[in-house]
Design a protein around this motif. Structure first.
Motif, PDB file in Angstrom:
ATOM      1  N   ASN A 116      -4.006   4.876  -5.643  1.00 33.41           N
ATOM      2  CA  ASN A 116      -4.619   5.405  -4.300  1.00 33.41           C
ATOM      3  C   ASN A 116      -4.610   6.989  -4.489  1.00 33.41           C
ATOM      4  OD1 ASN A 116      -4.948   2.907  -3.085  1.00 33.41           O
ATOM      5  ND2 ASN A 116      -3.041   3.110  -1.983  1.00 33.41           N
TER       6      ASN A 116
ATOM      7  N   PHE B 127       0.887   2.876   1.193  1.00 35.40           N
ATOM      8  CA  PHE B 127      -0.351   3.348   0.428  1.00 35.40           C
ATOM      9  C   PHE B 127      -0.052   4.510  -0.277  1.00 35.40           C
ATOM     10  CE2 PHE B 127      -3.587   6.763   0.922  1.00 35.40           C
ATOM     11  CZ  PHE B 127      -4.695   5.977   0.503  1.00 35.40           C
TER      12      PHE B 127
ATOM     13  N   GLN C 130      -8.758   7.235   6.176  1.00 33.73           N
ATOM     14  CA  GLN C 130      -8.082   6.303   5.915  1.00 33.73           C
ATOM     15  C   GLN C 130      -7.611   5.396   7.152  1.00 33.73           C
ATOM     16  OE1 GLN C 130      -7.832   4.595   3.245  1.00 33.73           O
ATOM     17  NE2 GLN C 130      -6.282   2.962   3.514  1.00 33.73           N
TER      18      GLN C 130
END
Length: 160
Positions: free
Chosen positions: A27, A21, A147
């Motif tokens: 991101n 990520f 998240q």
């Protein structure tokens, strides 16, 4: 004057998932406060040493700056470093570190930076930039927690 910011956060997810990520430049948009009108120019692929990533950021209403960073060091699932090449700081060095810990991953950010314009830059830092930088990382902590929210059983469920 060289300044620093240090933040740590536990993420209830496996190291590989957290690394994947954070090491995906696209991101970063979701980790930046919306009022900064942060946008990445182009669509950078997976992170690699030497990669240049260009952004636009809003530093005040109606004022947007271009920020260019270079990924200087990458050690898979351990750390990566971005350094400013063009942007609002005289110097910017941001080390992102990751380590597997019981139940998840420890994420550590160490930012070393300097303001331009000598005493004027120090005043601007005291009145505004220092607070803004802390607010950005406060927002980031909340975004990361969204998240990977912890489940009632103590595990995690990744948000989509």
């Amino acid at each position: 004057m060289i300044r620093s910011l240090h933040r740590e956060q536990f993420v209830p997810a496996p190291l590989r998932e957290v690394w994947d990520f954070f090491s995906t430049p696209l991101n970063l948009n979701g980790l930046t406060p919306p009022d900064m009108a942060f946008t990445i120019e182009g669509e950078p692929g997976p992170m690699f040493e030497g990669q240049l990533i260009a952004y636009r950021i809003g530093i005040a209403p109606g004022i947007r700056l271009r920020w260019l960073t270079e990924i200087k060091h990458v050690k898979d699932q351990v750390k990566f470093v971005d350094e400013q090449r063009l942007g609002p700081y005289r110097f910017w060095f941001h080390e992102h570190s990751f380590s597997a810990v019981e139940g998840g991953t420890q994420v550590t950010d160490r930012v070393t930076y300097a303001m331009p314009f000598g005493p004027l830059g120090s005043l601007v830092h005291a009145l505004w930039v220092g607070r803004q930088l802390r607010a950005i990382f406060d927002y980031r902590k909340i975004a990361v927690a969204r998240q990977w929210p912890e489940s009632p059983e103590g595990g995690s469920t990744q948000a989509s």
